[in-house]
Design a protein around this motif. Structure first.
Motif, mmCIF file in Angstrom:
data_model
loop_
_atom_site.group_PDB
_atom_site.id
_atom_site.type_symbol
_atom_site.label_atom_id
_atom_site.label_comp_id
_atom_site.label_asym_id
_atom_site.label_seq_id
_atom_site.Cartn_x
_atom_site.Cartn_y
_atom_site.Cartn_z
ATOM 1 N N THR A 28 0.854 -1.193 0.000
ATOM 2 C CA THR A 28 0.000 0.000 0.000
ATOM 3 C C THR A 28 0.890 1.243 0.000
ATOM 4 O O THR A 28 2.118 1.135 0.171
ATOM 5 C CB THR A 28 -0.901 0.031 1.250
ATOM 6 N N ARG A 29 0.261 2.405 -0.155
ATOM 7 C CA ARG A 29 1.042 3.650 -0.138
ATOM 8 C C ARG A 29 1.754 3.840 1.196
ATOM 9 O O ARG A 29 2.915 4.250 1.238
ATOM 10 C CB ARG A 29 0.127 4.850 -0.414
ATOM 11 N N ALA A 30 1.064 3.536 2.299
ATOM 12 C CA ALA A 30 1.672 3.687 3.626
ATOM 13 C C ALA A 30 2.842 2.719 3.803
ATOM 14 O O ALA A 30 3.888 3.091 4.362
ATOM 15 C CB ALA A 30 0.618 3.467 4.708
ATOM 16 N N GLN A 31 2.683 1.487 3.322
ATOM 17 C CA GLN A 31 3.755 0.499 3.452
ATOM 18 C C GLN A 31 4.983 0.905 2.636
ATOM 19 O O GLN A 31 6.119 0.746 3.088
ATOM 20 C CB GLN A 31 3.257 -0.873 3.012
ATOM 21 N N VAL A 32 4.754 1.427 1.440
ATOM 22 C CA VAL A 32 5.868 1.879 0.600
ATOM 23 C C VAL A 32 6.595 3.031 1.274
ATOM 24 O O VAL A 32 7.834 3.086 1.286
ATOM 25 C CB VAL A 32 5.349 2.302 -0.805
ATOM 26 N N SER A 33 5.844 3.959 1.861
ATOM 27 C CA SER A 33 6.463 5.097 2.547
ATOM 28 C C SER A 33 7.350 4.627 3.687
ATOM 29 O O SER A 33 8.469 5.130 3.861
ATOM 30 C CB SER A 33 5.388 6.034 3.093
ATOM 31 N N ARG A 34 6.861 3.671 4.477
ATOM 32 C CA ARG A 34 7.670 3.149 5.584
ATOM 33 C C ARG A 34 8.891 2.380 5.068
ATOM 34 O O ARG A 34 9.989 2.524 5.589
ATOM 35 C CB ARG A 34 6.821 2.254 6.479
ATOM 36 N N LYS A 35 8.683 1.555 4.047
ATOM 37 C CA LYS A 35 9.752 0.704 3.525
ATOM 38 C C LYS A 35 10.934 1.539 3.017
ATOM 39 O O LYS A 35 12.096 1.221 3.294
ATOM 40 C CB LYS A 35 9.214 -0.168 2.381
ATOM 41 N N TYR A 36 10.633 2.627 2.304
ATOM 42 C CA TYR A 36 11.699 3.427 1.707
ATOM 43 C C TYR A 36 12.008 4.701 2.491
ATOM 44 O O TYR A 36 12.840 5.503 2.076
ATOM 45 C CB TYR A 36 11.332 3.784 0.264
ATOM 46 N N GLY A 37 11.331 4.909 3.618
ATOM 47 C CA GLY A 37 11.611 6.072 4.452
ATOM 48 C C GLY A 37 11.195 7.392 3.815
ATOM 49 O O GLY A 37 11.864 8.409 4.001
ATOM 50 N N ILE A 38 10.103 7.369 3.086
ATOM 51 C CA ILE A 38 9.611 8.578 2.426
ATOM 52 C C ILE A 38 8.728 9.336 3.412
ATOM 53 O O ILE A 38 7.708 8.828 3.873
ATOM 54 C CB ILE A 38 8.817 8.238 1.155
ATOM 55 N N THR A 39 9.149 10.545 3.763
ATOM 56 C CA THR A 39 8.373 11.347 4.706
ATOM 57 C C THR A 39 7.382 12.212 3.940
ATOM 58 O O THR A 39 7.524 12.437 2.744
ATOM 59 C CB THR A 39 9.287 12.243 5.553
ATOM 60 N N GLY A 40 6.386 12.682 4.643
ATOM 61 C CA GLY A 40 5.357 13.504 3.996
ATOM 62 C C GLY A 40 4.242 12.616 3.497
ATOM 63 O O GLY A 40 4.455 11.775 2.625
ATOM 64 N N GLY A 41 3.081 12.777 4.060
ATOM 65 C CA GLY A 41 1.963 11.908 3.729
ATOM 66 C C GLY A 41 1.484 12.009 2.303
ATOM 67 O O GLY A 41 0.971 11.051 1.737
ATOM 68 N N ALA A 42 1.656 13.153 1.682
ATOM 69 C CA ALA A 42 1.116 13.363 0.343
ATOM 70 C C ALA A 42 2.135 13.089 -0.766
ATOM 71 O O ALA A 42 1.786 13.151 -1.943
ATOM 72 C CB ALA A 42 0.601 14.792 0.214
#
Length: 132
Positions: A28-42
Protein backbone atom coordinates in the motif's frame (compact mmCIF):
# COMPACT_ATOMS: atom_id res chain seq x y z
CA UNK A 1 20.93 29.64 15.22
CA UNK A 2 18.97 28.42 12.22
CA UNK A 3 18.72 24.73 11.41
CA UNK A 4 19.24 23.64 7.84
CA UNK A 5 16.26 21.98 6.23
CA UNK A 6 17.10 18.81 4.33
CA UNK A 7 15.44 18.53 0.94
CA UNK A 8 15.34 15.08 -0.61
CA UNK A 9 14.88 14.73 -4.38
CA UNK A 10 13.78 11.41 -5.86
CA UNK A 11 14.62 10.23 -9.37
CA UNK A 12 11.95 9.46 -11.96
CA UNK A 13 13.03 5.81 -11.99
CA UNK A 14 12.59 5.56 -8.23
CA UNK A 15 9.12 7.14 -8.45
CA UNK A 16 8.15 4.68 -11.21
CA UNK A 17 9.35 1.76 -9.07
CA UNK A 18 7.25 2.98 -6.13
CA UNK A 19 4.17 3.40 -8.34
CA UNK A 20 4.68 -0.07 -9.85
CA UNK A 21 4.76 -1.66 -6.38
CA UNK A 22 1.54 0.12 -5.40
CA UNK A 23 -0.26 -0.68 -8.66
CA UNK A 24 0.75 -4.34 -8.51
CA UNK A 25 -0.99 -4.55 -5.15
CA UNK A 26 2.02 -5.92 -3.31
CA UNK A 27 2.25 -2.87 -1.02
CA UNK A 28 0.00 0.00 0.00
CA UNK A 29 1.04 3.65 -0.14
CA UNK A 30 1.67 3.69 3.63
CA UNK A 31 3.75 0.50 3.45
CA UNK A 32 5.87 1.88 0.60
CA UNK A 33 6.46 5.10 2.55
CA UNK A 34 7.67 3.15 5.58
CA UNK A 35 9.75 0.70 3.52
CA UNK A 36 11.70 3.43 1.71
CA UNK A 37 11.61 6.07 4.45
CA UNK A 38 9.61 8.58 2.43
CA UNK A 39 8.37 11.35 4.71
CA UNK A 40 5.36 13.50 4.00
CA UNK A 41 1.96 11.91 3.73
CA UNK A 42 1.12 13.36 0.34
CA UNK A 43 4.40 12.60 -1.42
CA UNK A 44 3.60 9.09 -2.64
CA UNK A 45 -0.05 10.00 -3.29
CA UNK A 46 1.10 12.87 -5.48
CA UNK A 47 3.36 10.56 -7.48
CA UNK A 48 0.51 8.09 -8.02
CA UNK A 49 -1.80 10.89 -9.18
CA UNK A 50 0.82 12.34 -11.49
CA UNK A 51 2.42 9.22 -12.96
CA UNK A 52 0.17 6.27 -12.08
CA UNK A 53 -2.62 4.52 -13.90
CA UNK A 54 -6.30 5.09 -13.26
CA UNK A 55 -6.97 2.32 -10.73
CA UNK A 56 -4.17 2.97 -8.24
CA UNK A 57 -6.10 5.36 -6.00
CA UNK A 58 -9.46 4.60 -4.41
CA UNK A 59 -12.36 6.40 -6.06
CA UNK A 60 -15.65 7.40 -4.46
CA UNK A 61 -18.61 7.17 -6.78
CA UNK A 62 -21.90 8.65 -5.66
CA UNK A 63 -25.08 7.59 -7.41
CA UNK A 64 -28.04 9.86 -6.89
CA UNK A 65 -31.37 10.56 -8.45
CA UNK A 66 -31.97 13.93 -10.13
CA UNK A 67 -34.38 15.02 -7.41
CA UNK A 68 -31.72 14.23 -4.75
CA UNK A 69 -29.26 16.49 -6.54
CA UNK A 70 -31.88 19.24 -6.63
CA UNK A 71 -32.62 18.67 -2.95
CA UNK A 72 -28.92 19.03 -2.07
CA UNK A 73 -28.70 22.29 -4.02
CA UNK A 74 -31.87 23.56 -2.33
CA UNK A 75 -30.50 22.69 1.11
CA UNK A 76 -27.19 24.41 0.37
CA UNK A 77 -29.05 27.53 -0.74
CA UNK A 78 -31.16 27.40 2.44
CA UNK A 79 -28.01 27.12 4.57
CA UNK A 80 -26.55 30.18 2.85
CA UNK A 81 -29.79 32.11 3.38
CA UNK A 82 -29.86 31.18 7.08
CA UNK A 83 -26.21 32.13 7.55
CA UNK A 84 -26.94 35.52 6.00
CA UNK A 85 -30.02 35.97 8.21
CA UNK A 86 -27.97 35.17 11.33
CA UNK A 87 -25.26 37.61 10.26
CA UNK A 88 -27.90 40.31 9.70
CA UNK A 89 -29.44 39.69 13.13
CA UNK A 90 -26.05 39.83 14.85
CA UNK A 91 -25.27 43.09 13.08
CA UNK A 92 -28.68 44.56 14.02
CA UNK A 93 -28.12 43.59 17.66
CA UNK A 94 -24.65 45.17 17.71
CA UNK A 95 -26.07 48.37 16.24
CA UNK A 96 -28.89 48.42 18.80
CA UNK A 97 -26.49 47.83 21.70
CA UNK A 98 -24.10 50.54 20.57
CA UNK A 99 -27.00 52.95 20.05
CA UNK A 100 -28.25 52.21 23.57
CA UNK A 101 -24.76 52.80 24.97
CA UNK A 102 -24.50 56.18 23.23
CA UNK A 103 -27.97 57.29 24.40
CA UNK A 104 -27.26 56.21 27.98
CA UNK A 105 -23.91 57.99 27.92
CA UNK A 106 -25.43 61.19 26.56
CA UNK A 107 -28.24 61.21 29.14
CA UNK A 108 -26.07 60.06 32.04
CA UNK A 109 -28.04 56.83 32.61
CA UNK A 110 -26.72 53.50 33.91
CA UNK A 111 -26.85 51.02 31.01
CA UNK A 112 -27.09 47.95 33.27
CA UNK A 113 -30.11 49.43 35.06
CA UNK A 114 -31.81 50.12 31.71
CA UNK A 115 -31.16 46.55 30.54
CA UNK A 116 -32.63 45.09 33.76
CA UNK A 117 -35.72 47.27 33.45
CA UNK A 118 -36.20 46.31 29.78
CA UNK A 119 -35.74 42.62 30.64
CA UNK A 120 -38.42 42.72 33.33
CA UNK A 121 -40.84 44.49 30.96
CA UNK A 122 -40.26 41.83 28.26
CA UNK A 123 -40.75 39.03 30.80
CA UNK A 124 -44.09 40.52 31.87
CA UNK A 125 -45.24 40.77 28.24
CA UNK A 126 -44.31 37.15 27.58
CA UNK A 127 -46.16 36.01 30.70
CA UNK A 128 -49.28 37.85 29.53
CA UNK A 129 -49.08 36.20 26.09
CA UNK A 130 -48.67 32.77 27.68
CA UNK A 131 -51.84 33.17 29.79
CA UNK A 132 -54.06 33.99 26.78
Amino acid sequence: MQTKKIIIRYSEAFKQQIIQEIESGSLTRAQVSRKYGITGGATVTGWVKKFGRFGALPKIIRVEKPNERDQIQTLKAEIQRLKQAIADEVLDRKIAESTLEVICEQRGLDIEEIKKKAGSILAKKQNLKGKK
